[in-house]
Design a protein around this motif. Structure first.
Motif, short mmCIF file in Angstrom:
data_model
loop_
_atom_site.label_atom_id
_atom_site.label_comp_id
_atom_site.label_asym_id
_atom_site.label_seq_id
_atom_site.Cartn_x
_atom_site.Cartn_y
_atom_site.Cartn_z
N LEU A 92 0.82 -1.21 0.00
CA LEU A 92 0.00 0.00 0.00
C LEU A 92 0.85 1.26 0.00
O LEU A 92 0.58 2.21 -0.73
CB LEU A 92 -0.94 -0.01 1.21
CG LEU A 92 -1.97 1.10 1.27
CD1 LEU A 92 -2.88 1.07 0.04
CD2 LEU A 92 -2.80 0.98 2.53
N GLU A 93 1.92 1.28 0.80
CA GLU A 93 2.76 2.48 0.86
C GLU A 93 3.53 2.74 -0.42
O GLU A 93 4.12 3.81 -0.59
CB GLU A 93 3.70 2.46 2.07
CG GLU A 93 4.72 1.35 2.04
CD GLU A 93 4.35 0.19 2.93
OE1 GLU A 93 5.24 -0.62 3.20
OE2 GLU A 93 3.19 0.08 3.36
N ASN A 94 3.52 1.80 -1.34
CA ASN A 94 4.17 2.00 -2.64
C ASN A 94 3.20 2.44 -3.73
O ASN A 94 3.59 2.56 -4.89
CB ASN A 94 4.90 0.72 -3.07
CG ASN A 94 6.10 0.42 -2.19
OD1 ASN A 94 6.65 1.31 -1.57
ND2 ASN A 94 6.49 -0.84 -2.14
N GLN A 95 1.97 2.67 -3.37
CA GLN A 95 0.94 3.07 -4.33
C GLN A 95 0.77 4.58 -4.31
O GLN A 95 0.42 5.15 -3.29
CB GLN A 95 -0.40 2.41 -3.99
CG GLN A 95 -0.35 0.91 -3.85
CD GLN A 95 0.14 0.23 -5.11
OE1 GLN A 95 -0.41 0.44 -6.19
NE2 GLN A 95 1.20 -0.55 -4.97
N PRO A 131 -1.79 7.81 -1.11
CA PRO A 131 -1.68 9.08 -0.39
C PRO A 131 -2.57 10.18 -1.01
O PRO A 131 -3.07 11.05 -0.29
CB PRO A 131 -0.20 9.44 -0.45
CG PRO A 131 0.38 8.61 -1.53
CD PRO A 131 -0.49 7.39 -1.64
#
Length: 143
Positions: A10-13, A17
């Protein structure tokens, strides 16, 4: 040990953000819009109407990026609140939206909202301009 990039985290999508920031920003509007009796989506439609005075349903939908399935009930609610009126345009093919006096008066009550929202972002003016430009660049590229 080096970690391999996982494109599914998720944090790479990039979309996440943007999505989360958008939701958080819209929540910031609630304490200012609630006393006016309108939602954020109604507010952005009214912003268009305050700029134009009158516009067709299609013009408003294009401007705020809403499809007719979302826009039609929203416009019905604004009409029920006495903020806009819907009439047939002279050619009869489209619906013309106009502000009522109550809708025009609401503009004055909403004047301080942009400044209050801007101050909660924690961005300096240059960062704000950069974010604005990048968001619109992404929007144009996706259309």
């Amino acid at each position: 040990m080096s970690e391999e990039f996982d494109p599914l985290l998720l944090e790479n999508q990039l979309c996440f953000p943007l999505y989360a920031a958008s939701k958080a920003l819209i929540r910031q509007y609630e304490p200012y819009l609630e006393p006016l009796g309108i939602t954020y989506t109604q507010y952005i439609v009214l912003r268009v109407m305050w700029e134009k005075g009158s516009a067709t349903v299609n013009e408003v939908g294009e401007r705020v990026h809403l499809d007719s399935g979302t826009l039609s009930p929203l416009l019905q609610k604004l009409e029920a609140k006495g903020l806009i009126e819907k009439k047939r345009a002279e050619d009869g093919r489209c619906r013309l939206l106009t502000l009522t006096q109550e809708g025009m008066d609401l503009k004055e009550k909403a004047m301080e909202i942009p400044e209050k929202i801007g101050s909660c972002l924690g961005l300096d003016p240059i960062e704000g301009q950069q974010l604005y430009a990048l968001c619109y660049k992404v929007l144009r590229n996706l259309q």
